[in-house]
Design a protein around this motif. Structure first.
Motif, PDB file in Angstrom:
ATOM      1  N   MET A 170     -11.906 -11.340   4.477  1.00  0.00           N
ATOM      2  CA  MET A 170     -11.279 -12.228   5.445  1.00  0.00           C
ATOM      3  C   MET A 170     -11.975 -13.588   5.405  1.00  0.00           C
ATOM      4  N   GLU A 171     -11.243 -14.630   5.751  1.00  0.00           N
ATOM      5  CA  GLU A 171     -11.781 -15.986   5.651  1.00  0.00           C
ATOM      6  C   GLU A 171     -13.011 -16.186   6.522  1.00  0.00           C
ATOM      7  N   ASP A 172     -13.046 -15.522   7.700  1.00  0.00           N
ATOM      8  CA  ASP A 172     -14.181 -15.713   8.599  1.00  0.00           C
ATOM      9  C   ASP A 172     -15.340 -14.775   8.277  1.00  0.00           C
ATOM     10  N   GLY A 173     -15.184 -13.976   7.210  1.00  0.00           N
ATOM     11  CA  GLY A 173     -16.262 -13.089   6.799  1.00  0.00           C
ATOM     12  C   GLY A 173     -16.467 -11.879   7.684  1.00  0.00           C
ATOM     13  N   SER A 174     -15.505 -11.587   8.572  1.00  0.00           N
ATOM     14  CA  SER A 174     -15.678 -10.498   9.537  1.00  0.00           C
ATOM     15  C   SER A 174     -15.226  -9.145   9.011  1.00  0.00           C
ATOM     16  N   GLY A 175     -14.720  -9.089   7.793  1.00  0.00           N
ATOM     17  CA  GLY A 175     -14.261  -7.810   7.247  1.00  0.00           C
ATOM     18  C   GLY A 175     -13.306  -8.023   6.101  1.00  0.00           C
ATOM     19  N   TRP A 176     -12.454  -7.049   5.851  1.00  0.00           N
ATOM     20  CA  TRP A 176     -11.505  -7.086   4.743  1.00  0.00           C
ATOM     21  C   TRP A 176     -10.074  -7.121   5.271  1.00  0.00           C
ATOM     22  N   THR A 177      -9.189  -7.578   4.436  1.00  0.00           N
ATOM     23  CA  THR A 177      -7.765  -7.561   4.746  1.00  0.00           C
ATOM     24  C   THR A 177      -6.995  -7.298   3.453  1.00  0.00           C
ATOM     25  N   ILE A 178      -5.658  -7.304   3.544  1.00  0.00           N
ATOM     26  CA  ILE A 178      -4.812  -6.959   2.394  1.00  0.00           C
ATOM     27  C   ILE A 178      -3.968  -8.160   1.989  1.00  0.00           C
ATOM     28  N   ARG A 179      -3.927  -8.436   0.678  1.00  0.00           N
ATOM     29  CA  ARG A 179      -3.107  -9.534   0.154  1.00  0.00           C
ATOM     30  C   ARG A 179      -2.286  -9.027  -1.026  1.00  0.00           C
ATOM     31  N   ALA A 180      -1.071  -9.548  -1.153  1.00  0.00           N
ATOM     32  CA  ALA A 180      -0.185  -9.164  -2.262  1.00  0.00           C
ATOM     33  C   ALA A 180      -0.581  -9.917  -3.530  1.00  0.00           C
ATOM     34  N   ASN A 181      -0.721  -9.181  -4.651  1.00  0.00           N
ATOM     35  CA  ASN A 181      -1.033  -9.841  -5.929  1.00  0.00           C
ATOM     36  C   ASN A 181       0.218 -10.030  -6.792  1.00  0.00           C
ATOM     37  N   ARG A 182       1.379  -9.611  -6.248  1.00  0.00           N
ATOM     38  CA  ARG A 182       2.672  -9.829  -6.898  1.00  0.00           C
ATOM     39  C   ARG A 182       3.737  -9.788  -5.817  1.00  0.00           C
ATOM     40  N   ASP A 183       4.955 -10.179  -6.167  1.00  0.00           N
ATOM     41  CA  ASP A 183       6.065 -10.053  -5.223  1.00  0.00           C
ATOM     42  C   ASP A 183       6.356  -8.578  -4.968  1.00  0.00           C
ATOM     43  N   ILE A 184       6.543  -8.236  -3.711  1.00  0.00           N
ATOM     44  CA  ILE A 184       6.829  -6.853  -3.321  1.00  0.00           C
ATOM     45  C   ILE A 184       8.196  -6.814  -2.644  1.00  0.00           C
ATOM     46  N   GLU A 185       9.040  -5.914  -3.103  1.00  0.00           N
ATOM     47  CA  GLU A 185      10.398  -5.827  -2.582  1.00  0.00           C
ATOM     48  C   GLU A 185      10.451  -5.035  -1.281  1.00  0.00           C
ATOM     49  N   MET A 186      11.450  -5.336  -0.485  1.00  0.00           N
ATOM     50  CA  MET A 186      11.658  -4.591   0.746  1.00  0.00           C
ATOM     51  C   MET A 186      11.891  -3.113   0.418  1.00  0.00           C
ATOM     52  N   GLY A 187      11.259  -2.243   1.157  1.00  0.00           N
ATOM     53  CA  GLY A 187      11.411  -0.804   0.947  1.00  0.00           C
ATOM     54  C   GLY A 187      10.311  -0.178   0.118  1.00  0.00           C
ATOM     55  N   GLU A 188       9.542  -0.988  -0.595  1.00  0.00           N
ATOM     56  CA  GLU A 188       8.444  -0.425  -1.382  1.00  0.00           C
ATOM     57  C   GLU A 188       7.402   0.202  -0.467  1.00  0.00           C
ATOM     58  N   ALA A 189       6.848   1.339  -0.897  1.00  0.00           N
ATOM     59  CA  ALA A 189       5.763   1.967  -0.152  1.00  0.00           C
ATOM     60  C   ALA A 189       4.491   1.141  -0.335  1.00  0.00           C
ATOM     61  N   LEU A 190       3.855   0.789   0.759  1.00  0.00           N
ATOM     62  CA  LEU A 190       2.595   0.058   0.696  1.00  0.00           C
ATOM     63  C   LEU A 190       1.422   1.027   0.615  1.00  0.00           C
ATOM     64  N   CYS A 191       1.526   2.128   1.343  1.00  0.00           N
ATOM     65  CA  CYS A 191       0.506   3.169   1.241  1.00  0.00           C
ATOM     66  C   CYS A 191       1.055   4.470   1.815  1.00  0.00           C
ATOM     67  N   GLN A 192       0.558   5.568   1.281  1.00  0.00           N
ATOM     68  CA  GLN A 192       0.878   6.903   1.785  1.00  0.00           C
ATOM     69  C   GLN A 192      -0.437   7.670   1.914  1.00  0.00           C
ATOM     70  N   ILE A 193      -0.704   8.149   3.119  1.00  0.00           N
ATOM     71  CA  ILE A 193      -1.986   8.778   3.422  1.00  0.00           C
ATOM     72  C   ILE A 193      -1.749  10.212   3.867  1.00  0.00           C
ATOM     73  N   PRO A 194      -2.156  11.186   3.080  1.00  0.00           N
ATOM     74  CA  PRO A 194      -2.002  12.579   3.518  1.00  0.00           C
ATOM     75  C   PRO A 194      -2.715  12.788   4.852  1.00  0.00           C
ATOM     76  N   LYS A 195      -2.127  13.613   5.688  1.00  0.00           N
ATOM     77  CA  LYS A 195      -2.772  13.838   6.987  1.00  0.00           C
ATOM     78  C   LYS A 195      -4.103  14.558   6.834  1.00  0.00           C
ATOM     79  N   SER A 196      -4.315  15.172   5.685  1.00  0.00           N
ATOM     80  CA  SER A 196      -5.623  15.780   5.426  1.00  0.00           C
ATOM     81  C   SER A 196      -6.705  14.718   5.264  1.00  0.00           C
ATOM     82  N   ALA A 197      -6.303  13.462   5.082  1.00  0.00           N
ATOM     83  CA  ALA A 197      -7.270  12.380   4.884  1.00  0.00           C
ATOM     84  C   ALA A 197      -7.487  11.543   6.133  1.00  0.00           C
ATOM     85  N   VAL A 198      -6.779  11.838   7.220  1.00  0.00           N
ATOM     86  CA  VAL A 198      -6.999  11.077   8.453  1.00  0.00           C
ATOM     87  C   VAL A 198      -8.143  11.721   9.232  1.00  0.00           C
TER      88      VAL A 198
END
Length: 517
Positions: free
Chosen positions: A40-68
């Motif tokens: 993050m710009e203020d150095g307070s942690g991390w954030t997410i940025r796109a490195n390419r164009d992403i289309e509507m409907g694409e999965a950004l992440c899928q997390i099994p409930k075994s991992a929560v």
């Protein structure tokens, strides 16, 4: 003043993106290859940025409930039955709020395990200092950030109301401390922490849970979702939000039919009865719940180079963001400035209430045009509020009209308020053109009442005599290590600016009415 250590992960390397990625891969967390984890710009942690164009409907992440990470999935052994329904202040905290506290306890236990924890690759990625939540500002850990001074600047703001709500829910600083006092001795000793952890360690864990956990389902209730918690929030331009099938078995967490299910006479699992054939096939394919994960999908196109935003909730105002998540977004979303009925009444409560839906009057208000603001806007959820756009709600106006005139007949009120709303808008538009405003005595009285309500709220704020320019100078001159004060001053400046600009419109209208004399 340096921030005292909570004693967790002492001597461990700083947060590592590489170690987090290895942990995510090992636990089946799927991430879109078009996303990068960046600082993050203020150095307070991390954030997410796109490195390419992403289309509507694409999965950004899928997390099994075994991992929560939840109270259910944590390695913390079950606690003995505790009498936590009554605390020392005599309040009865809500069950859901106790869920937050139990998750904080589970997180603390995993931190105490250190590298021995199943979650270590995720834990090491979390911020090492507490999030500066206003409920914790009185703590020594926030004092170095101007926490105690900052609390004073919240006086009279919407954040003060949010803090009163937290207190009513059993999540005040005293409530949090009492919970840990009752449970700390039940945390098992670990290799890294054979002795009980200090209160500051629990407050640190609570701050992380409060700001990063998601509502998941009937089994986990709330949980930390690795990777999903890296997306920052936007109320106005979010790209996604977290979704989850929440109709799992509340006993074992199974999404597919299990031995705990109640079967209807027609042979249907009751908790799955609302699903269509396609959805039933989706969750039972190959005998396992393939949808048993939490996920985020792009709800609109994302351009390369954009920061990718999650939505914590629609229309979140800065006061809610500050109290719940420890930051001020300055998107000017939310409900603006709100009032309770007991803050507004001129007279003692007579027991008379008039329940009218004023929203239909919005359509009768003349079109102000693109260059002219409205004085009175449509009701939103029947709130008594001053919107971020500077309009007071019909509900607030009608309440003040009723209180000023003493009218109580619903039919008469509806007619008179409708006429006055229309005439005041016409008068305001005339005033904007430099002409006089021909107001009736009743309209003048209501307008003065509105100005009085604004003045009262402004007078409740700390140092209400300070000009805005001095508040801006004070905030901008603060050292970088007084983050709490900076956020509190930003909030009070924004609310004061809104009140003063709205007040000035009604003062201008009153002044224009004198021109007719």
């Amino acid at each position: 003043m340096s921030m005292p250590s909570h004693g967790l992960l002492e001597g461990h390397p700083p947060p590592s993106r590489e170690l987090l990625a290895q942990w995510l891969d090992a636990h089946g967390v799927i991430r879109n290859d078009g996303l990068d984890v960046i600082d993050m710009e203020d150095g307070s942690g991390w954030t997410i940025r796109a490195n390419r164009d992403i289309e509507m409907g694409e999965a950004l992440c899928q997390i099994p409930k075994s991992a929560v990470l939840s109270s259910r999935s944590s390695s913390l052994p079950p606690l003995p039955v505790l009498n936590l329904q009554l605390d020392l202040s005599g309040k009865k905290p809500e069950t859901n709020n106790h869920t937050i506290l139990f998750l904080a306890l589970a997180l603390l236990h995993e931190f105490r395990l250190g590298a021995e924890s199943k979650w270590y690759g995720y834990l090491q990625s979390l911020p090492r200092e507490p999030v500066l939540l206003p409920v914790l500002w009185e703590e020594e850990s926030s004092a170095g950030q101007g926490g105690r001074i900052a609390s004073g600047w919240l006086k009279g703001t919407e954040a003060e109301k949010e803090l009163r709500r937290k207190d009513a829910e059993g999540l005040s600083l005293g409530d949090i401390r009492q919970f840990y006092l009752a449970t700390a001795q039940h945390l098992p000793p670990t290799t890294c922490h054979p002795a009980p952890s200090p209160e500051s360690a629990f407050l640190y864990a609570y701050s992380l849970v409060s700001t990063r956990a998601f509502i998941i389902d009937l089994y986990h209730i709330i949980a930390l979702c690795p990777f999903a918690d890296l997306f920052n929030h936007s109320s106005l331009n979010p790209h996604s939000s977290l979704t989850s099938d929440d109709f799992v078995c509340h006993i074992c967490g199974s999404l597919t039919p299990c031995s705990h299910d109640v079967i209807s006479t027609s042979g249907v699992v009751m908790r799955l009865d609302h699903l269509g054939d396609w959805e039933l096939r989706r969750i039972t394919e190959d005998g396992k719940g393939i949808g048993d994960c939490v996920e985020m999908r792009a709800e609109r196109e994302i351009a390369k180079g954009e920061e990718v935003y999650n939505c914590y909730g629609e229309g979140m105002g800065d006061a809610r963001l500050l109290v719940e998540w420890g930051f001020v977004g300055e998107e000017f979303a939310g409900d603006g400035i709100t009032w309770d009925v007991d803050e507004l009444s001129l007279k003692e409560d007579t027991g008379e209430t008039v329940d009218i839906d004023w929203s239909e009057l919005a359509e009768k208000t003349p079109d102000a045009g693109e260059e002219t603001e409205r004085l009175i806007g449509s009701s939103k959820d029947r709130l008594l509020n001053l919107a971020q756009s500077g309009e007071i709600s019909l509900e607030l106006f009608a309440h003040l009209f009723e209180d000023t005139t003493g009218m109580h007949d619903p039919k008469t009120l509806l007619t008179e308020v409708a006429k006055m709303v229309e005439h005041l808008q016409i008068a305001w538009m005339s005033c904007q053109d430099g002409n006089s405003a021909n107001l009736t005595d009743t309209e003048l009285a209501v307008a003065r009442r509105i100005v009085h309500v604004f003045d009262t709220r402004l007078g409740q704020m700390r140092r209400s005599d300070f000009p805005l320019e001095e508040l801006f100078e004070l905030r901008d001159s603060l050292p970088s290590d007084t983050r709490c004060q900076q956020m509190a001053l930003t909030l009070t400046i924004n609310e004061r600016s809104l009140l003063q600009s709205a007040r000035q419109k009604w003062v201008d209208l009153l002044e224009a009415s004198k021109l007719r004399a």
